[in-house]
Design a protein around this motif. Structure first.
Motif, mmCIF file in Angstrom:
data_model
loop_
_atom_site.group_PDB
_atom_site.id
_atom_site.type_symbol
_atom_site.label_atom_id
_atom_site.label_comp_id
_atom_site.label_asym_id
_atom_site.label_seq_id
_atom_site.Cartn_x
_atom_site.Cartn_y
_atom_site.Cartn_z
ATOM 1 N N TRP A 1 1.407 -1.852 -53.278
ATOM 2 C CA TRP A 1 1.905 -3.220 -53.111
ATOM 3 C C TRP A 1 3.344 -3.330 -53.587
ATOM 4 O O TRP A 1 4.168 -3.986 -52.946
ATOM 5 C CB TRP A 1 1.009 -4.215 -53.861
ATOM 6 N N GLU A 2 3.664 -2.685 -54.698
ATOM 7 C CA GLU A 2 5.029 -2.707 -55.228
ATOM 8 C C GLU A 2 6.031 -2.179 -54.207
ATOM 9 O O GLU A 2 7.208 -2.524 -54.249
ATOM 10 C CB GLU A 2 5.123 -1.865 -56.505
ATOM 11 N N ARG A 3 5.575 -1.346 -53.296
ATOM 12 C CA ARG A 3 6.438 -0.748 -52.286
ATOM 13 C C ARG A 3 6.450 -1.532 -50.982
ATOM 14 O O ARG A 3 7.085 -1.121 -50.011
ATOM 15 C CB ARG A 3 6.023 0.710 -52.069
ATOM 16 N N GLY A 4 5.752 -2.653 -50.938
ATOM 17 C CA GLY A 4 5.795 -3.525 -49.773
ATOM 18 C C GLY A 4 4.958 -3.075 -48.594
ATOM 19 O O GLY A 4 5.108 -3.586 -47.492
ATOM 20 N N VAL A 5 4.063 -2.125 -48.817
ATOM 21 C CA VAL A 5 3.196 -1.634 -47.744
ATOM 22 C C VAL A 5 2.003 -2.585 -47.629
ATOM 23 O O VAL A 5 1.368 -2.908 -48.625
ATOM 24 C CB VAL A 5 2.728 -0.192 -48.026
ATOM 25 N N TRP B 1 -2.036 -14.003 -52.313
ATOM 26 C CA TRP B 1 -1.788 -14.608 -53.623
ATOM 27 C C TRP B 1 -0.283 -14.770 -53.857
ATOM 28 O O TRP B 1 0.181 -15.823 -54.284
ATOM 29 C CB TRP B 1 -2.418 -13.766 -54.732
ATOM 30 N N ALA B 2 0.487 -13.729 -53.562
ATOM 31 C CA ALA B 2 1.940 -13.768 -53.780
ATOM 32 C C ALA B 2 2.589 -14.834 -52.904
ATOM 33 O O ALA B 2 3.540 -15.499 -53.338
ATOM 34 C CB ALA B 2 2.547 -12.397 -53.503
ATOM 35 N N ALA B 3 2.087 -15.027 -51.696
ATOM 36 C CA ALA B 3 2.627 -16.067 -50.813
ATOM 37 C C ALA B 3 2.382 -17.467 -51.386
ATOM 38 O O ALA B 3 3.205 -18.366 -51.221
ATOM 39 C CB ALA B 3 2.019 -15.945 -49.419
ATOM 40 N N ARG B 4 1.252 -17.629 -52.083
ATOM 41 C CA ARG B 4 0.940 -18.929 -52.695
ATOM 42 C C ARG B 4 1.667 -19.148 -54.016
ATOM 43 O O ARG B 4 1.784 -20.273 -54.478
ATOM 44 C CB ARG B 4 -0.573 -19.051 -52.928
ATOM 45 N N HIS B 5 2.129 -18.056 -54.653
ATOM 46 C CA HIS B 5 2.767 -18.140 -55.973
ATOM 47 C C HIS B 5 4.092 -17.370 -55.979
ATOM 48 O O HIS B 5 4.292 -16.472 -56.801
ATOM 49 C CB HIS B 5 1.839 -17.553 -57.043
ATOM 50 N N PRO B 6 5.033 -17.732 -55.090
ATOM 51 C CA PRO B 6 6.255 -16.931 -54.950
ATOM 52 C C PRO B 6 7.129 -16.882 -56.207
ATOM 53 O O PRO B 6 7.897 -15.943 -56.378
ATOM 54 C CB PRO B 6 6.989 -17.595 -53.787
ATOM 55 N N ALA C 1 4.461 -11.777 -58.474
ATOM 56 C CA ALA C 1 4.614 -11.847 -57.020
ATOM 57 C C ALA C 1 5.880 -11.127 -56.554
ATOM 58 O O ALA C 1 6.163 -11.098 -55.365
ATOM 59 C CB ALA C 1 4.647 -13.305 -56.566
ATOM 60 N N ARG C 2 6.610 -10.541 -57.483
ATOM 61 C CA ARG C 2 7.846 -9.827 -57.144
ATOM 62 C C ARG C 2 7.584 -8.332 -57.078
ATOM 63 O O ARG C 2 7.048 -7.749 -58.003
ATOM 64 C CB ARG C 2 8.917 -10.129 -58.191
ATOM 65 N N ARG C 3 8.009 -7.760 -55.991
ATOM 66 C CA ARG C 3 7.877 -6.306 -55.811
ATOM 67 C C ARG C 3 9.140 -5.638 -56.344
ATOM 68 O O ARG C 3 10.239 -6.086 -56.046
ATOM 69 C CB ARG C 3 7.677 -5.977 -54.344
#
Length: 108
Positions: A26-30, A74-79, A84-86
């Motif tokens: 997830w940290e890598r945006g995949v 979840w990250a989209a709901r809590h930007p 939520a930061r990669r």
């Protein structure tokens, strides 16, 4: 037949491994779909980069994909939330190549 594969201990071990992998990926945006579309050899390499023994079952990879989708939602709901930061988005290209745009005669 391996009876351990169907025990609560095995299920817990799979979930822990899936969570470790999902956090790294997830940290890598995949995304989950991108991960599951990778060839198995690429997935195994990714797991080793995450300091995790590659899962031996597709079931574990499916769990990783689902966890990635859940984290994305979840990250989209809590930007604004720090979680939520990669921090390694620049590494995505090491795993998932962007689509190649076909050349057309008008391109220069």
């Amino acid at each position: 037949m391996n009876e351990f594969a169907h025990t609560d201990s095995a299920e817990n071990a799979r979930l822990l491994k899936a969570r470790r992998l999902a956090a790294y990926v997830w940290e890598r945006g995949v995304t989950g779909a991108e991960l599951l579309n990778l060839p198995m050899a690429q997935r195994r390499k990714l797991a080793r980069e995450a300091d995790t023994n590659p899962p031996s079952s597709e079931e574990t990879w499916q769990v990783v994909g689902r966890l990635l989708d859940e984290k994305d939602a979840w990250a989209a709901r809590h930007p604004e939330h720090p979680a939520a930061r990669r921090t390694h988005l620049d590494e995505k290209i090491l795993w998932v190549k962007p689509p190649v745009k076909p050349w057309t005669p008008g391109d220069r």
